[in-house]
Design an enzyme around this catalytic site. Structure first.
Site, short mmCIF file in Angstrom:
data_model
loop_
_atom_site.label_atom_id
_atom_site.label_comp_id
_atom_site.label_asym_id
_atom_site.label_seq_id
_atom_site.Cartn_x
_atom_site.Cartn_y
_atom_site.Cartn_z
N ASN A 21 0.82 -1.20 0.00
CA ASN A 21 0.00 0.00 0.00
C ASN A 21 0.87 1.27 0.00
OD1 ASN A 21 -2.37 1.64 0.24
ND2 ASN A 21 -3.37 -0.03 1.31
N HIS A 74 21.98 0.58 11.88
CA HIS A 74 23.26 1.30 11.91
C HIS A 74 24.07 0.83 13.11
CE1 HIS A 74 22.53 3.98 8.58
NE2 HIS A 74 21.28 4.11 9.01
#
Length: 201
Positions: A102, A132
């Protein structure tokens, strides 16, 4: 080919009865534009993308930022508006047949993400197979894992799926959940939320 054309005409007639002919034509022109947009992306990244017919609606994009990146898109995948799909490094993204994604979704792949057949993804979902590495930059700035989503999975709005996650077939991920780890098949996963108030003055 004749069977495909017959099925298309049958579908258009059925849709016209419910929606009206004008709106059916507008909707199908939008679908046609999405298919053309998908082919443009496939031409830009012809070395990276392997696919058959799929649809990429307005302002959605697929980006491959490495010659090693691999993107496999199955038949009749439908990606709605403002969705960003990015594959980098040696990343491999596999989206199986008839997956629906969507509006406003983000898929970021640096290692491996797989989405099974008939899976439906609601708006504003983020799927990341990496984090990260803020603790130890010497080992590289990314911590990579895998995200494996089974067949016929429903993922609700505003869900965040993190690296090292496996979601079994037919699972339902409740709206607003943050998912990491294993979600068994045929289960509903939700994060319990509790209100808390901390006095600061």
């Amino acid at each position: 080919m004749i069977l495909i054309l017959r099925k298309i005409m049958t579908t258009i007639i059925a849709e016209s009865r419910g929606r009206g002919l004008y709106y059916t034509v507008i909707m199908n022109l939008s679908h046609l534009g999405g298919i053309l947009r998908a082919y443009v992306n496939k031409l830009i990244y012809f070395k990276n993308i392997k696919s058959t017919v799929f649809s990429l609606q307005a302002n959605s994009k697929i980006e491959a930022f490495s010659k090693h990146a691999k993107i496999h898109i199955g038949k009749f995948v439908f990606i709605r508006k403002n969705t960003s799909i990015r594959v980098d490094h040696y990343g491999e993204l596999h989206i199986d047949d008839k997956v629906f994604i969507n509006d406003n979704c983000n898929i970021n792949c640096a290692h491996k993400i797989s989405i099974g057949k008939y899976t439906k993804i609601a708006p504003n979902v983020c799927i990341n197979d990496h984090d990260h590495n803020f603790r130890n930059s010497i080992e590289g700035h990314l911590l990579k894992g895998e995200v494996l989503i089974g067949q016929n999975v429903w993922i609700g709005s505003n869900v965040v799926i993190l690296r090292d996650t496996v979601i079994g077939d037919n699972a339902v991920i409740a709206a607003g959940s943050v998912v990491k780890g294993n979600v068994p098949a045929n289960t509903v996963f939700l994060n319990k939320r509790e209100k808390s108030y901390i006095q600061y003055a």
